[in-house]
Design a protein around this motif. Sequence first.
Motif, short mmCIF file in Angstrom:
data_model
loop_
_atom_site.label_atom_id
_atom_site.label_comp_id
_atom_site.label_asym_id
_atom_site.label_seq_id
_atom_site.Cartn_x
_atom_site.Cartn_y
_atom_site.Cartn_z
N GLU A 59 0.98 -1.42 -0.02
CA GLU A 59 -0.31 -0.10 0.19
C GLU A 59 1.03 1.17 -0.55
N GLY A 60 1.92 1.33 0.58
CA GLY A 60 2.34 2.83 0.92
C GLY A 60 3.55 3.07 -0.38
N GLN A 61 4.06 1.91 -1.38
CA GLN A 61 4.24 2.20 -2.69
C GLN A 61 3.26 2.46 -3.72
N ILE A 62 1.97 1.78 -3.53
CA ILE A 62 1.59 2.32 -4.30
C ILE A 62 0.83 3.55 -3.95
N ASP A 63 1.09 4.29 -2.85
CA ASP A 63 0.97 5.07 -2.77
C ASP A 63 1.05 6.23 -3.17
N VAL A 64 2.99 6.06 -2.61
CA VAL A 64 4.00 6.69 -3.22
C VAL A 64 3.97 6.75 -5.21
N ALA A 65 3.57 5.88 -5.94
CA ALA A 65 3.32 6.51 -7.47
C ALA A 65 2.13 6.71 -7.54
N GLN A 66 1.32 6.49 -7.28
CA GLN A 66 -0.27 6.83 -7.37
C GLN A 66 0.14 8.49 -7.65
N ARG A 67 0.51 8.52 -5.78
CA ARG A 67 0.56 10.40 -5.62
C ARG A 67 1.53 10.98 -6.62
N THR A 68 2.37 10.63 -6.97
CA THR A 68 3.39 10.58 -7.89
C THR A 68 2.85 10.95 -9.64
N VAL A 69 2.00 9.89 -9.83
CA VAL A 69 1.51 9.98 -11.80
C VAL A 69 0.39 11.27 -11.52
N GLU A 70 -0.36 11.29 -9.84
CA GLU A 70 -1.65 12.56 -10.09
C GLU A 70 -0.60 14.12 -9.59
N ALA A 71 0.60 13.52 -9.33
CA ALA A 71 0.86 15.20 -9.74
C ALA A 71 1.68 15.79 -10.71
N MET A 72 2.63 14.51 -11.65
CA MET A 72 2.60 14.88 -13.31
C MET A 72 1.40 15.34 -14.06
N ALA A 73 0.19 14.58 -13.52
CA ALA A 73 -0.94 15.00 -14.70
C ALA A 73 -1.34 16.07 -14.53
N LEU A 74 -1.82 16.81 -12.92
CA LEU A 74 -2.09 18.32 -12.35
C LEU A 74 -0.70 18.89 -13.16
N ALA A 75 0.62 19.06 -13.08
CA ALA A 75 0.98 19.68 -13.64
C ALA A 75 0.89 20.24 -15.26
N ALA A 76 0.57 18.84 -15.47
CA ALA A 76 0.39 18.57 -17.26
C ALA A 76 -0.75 19.31 -17.41
N LEU A 77 -1.57 19.48 -16.41
CA LEU A 77 -3.13 20.25 -17.07
C LEU A 77 -2.62 21.54 -16.80
N VAL A 78 -2.37 22.21 -15.86
CA VAL A 78 -1.44 23.36 -15.24
C VAL A 78 -1.41 23.70 -16.85
N GLN A 79 0.01 22.58 -17.10
CA GLN A 79 1.07 23.53 -18.14
C GLN A 79 0.09 23.45 -19.79
N GLY A 80 -0.67 22.39 -19.99
CA GLY A 80 -1.62 22.48 -21.16
C GLY A 80 -2.64 23.92 -20.71
N ALA A 81 -3.48 24.11 -20.62
CA ALA A 81 -3.84 25.21 -20.33
C ALA A 81 -3.56 26.66 -19.97
N VAL A 82 -2.07 26.68 -19.22
CA VAL A 82 -1.75 27.98 -20.52
C VAL A 82 -1.49 28.00 -21.77
#
Length: 502
Positions: free
Chosen positions: A103-126
Amino acid sequence: MVVLPARRALKVLAYVGTWLVLSVAIAGAIFLHSERTVEIASHEARLSPNFSGEVVARLGPVLPDLRMPSGSRIGVEVELGKTDAATLEELTSRYAAIASQPEGQIDVAQRTVEAMALAALVQGAVLGGVPLLVWALVGRARRQQLYAALPTRRGLAVSGLAVALTVAAVVPYGWGRTDLPAEHWISLHDFLGPEVPLPDELDGVQVMTDATTAQSRRLIESGISSYDESLKFYSEAADDAAMLDLRKPEEGETVVLLVSDRHDNVGMDKVARAIGEAGGATAVLDAGDDTSTGSRWEAFSLDSLAATFKDLDGRWAVAGNHDHGGFVRSHLEDRGWTYFDDEVIDGPGGSRILGVDDPRSSGLGDWRDQTGLSFGEVADLLAEAACAADEDGDRVNTLLVHDANIAKPALQRGCVDLVVGGHIHVQTGPTAVTAEDGRVGYTYTLGTTGGAAYAIAIGSKLRRPASIGLVTYRDGRPVGIQSITLQPNGRYDVAPWAPLTY
């Protein structure tokens, strides 16, 4: 009168629609080009997201790559980098232990991918608004001039270059290539053969086969055996915990789970959580030594701890003598755990709590603005802080430390209700201590929650008895403790609830 507003509305919708299409396209391209380096499975790992719907683990030149469904449309490739494991057997043993509590490793990977997706959406919007901004700035007259120039040689050259640059920026590297080596995947069951029984949890795992994987089969078999043994032992222990006859909190009481000296044994996390649930615990105290060396490769242990108890009402911790440096503290603080800066703060059940990191941890326990303090000096400073708070009417109800010896001066002066710690890997107390002025306080030392014989407890089962404590609070003071011990053979020993009277 009606036509102009309608045209304006259509124009606005066209602009918004174009912006949305451009933003999503650019965000998708940025997302597919993203990568992050994080600590996973005791490695520095590089994560690269994709839309394959699969998790692919690149394990290096010796162990074969693994693949499994991600459970969603989003996939990720995890390329494991350097580690400090001295042998392949040690590394495989770590993999097995981590996989049994993922669970700990899954949580790390999930949070990392979510952070990359959010960063991509913000950059894409700009970036999606840039072409529209340029379109507006150029103006209608200039656009008509550019349209007229398109059929010319120069216009075609400029247009072709713009298209080429756009494609190069958007299309992922390697897309459409036919010269890449083909990957041959087979199920883990077929790779190991029918003579090796597999747990049901590994049904969807595949192995990439090549000329070297046959040499790794023995290591994989050993890892599967350790994984199966670990998963079975700790899962059964967690299931049995639900049946324990533990004291239940009465109305107005708060129960807190106490853990200490986990020493990387992530398997015990779900057991401790199950015991806490059986005893009605709503918060957790951690007396330190969550790792063996405080190194970054041990982030998997901290991530498991954080994931297991992330929904509890309160999480307080101190660093132990094996949690060298500042990594352990900073990592858990980033995940919502509360450490101490020489001040009395709110604790469980309306109580007040003070804590200190062990001064034998390099860089820790220095009373924040002083360095090089000895164990005894920190003990004296801790007593001064606790007694000063007591004189000001802010009595310390719980003093959380790694080694209870550091709290002796405070306890002997009657300035605290209860001292809880670990360190010695043997459970002692609760023991009443009467101060010179007649006030009573208690000291309680928990054994090793990880069942550690020495500084590390990674393994398929316990090396020695594992201890968990339940502390009961009422009216802002600790009023009782119950000790639970899991033996290496899977048997539970439950001590009677010990009342604390003042």
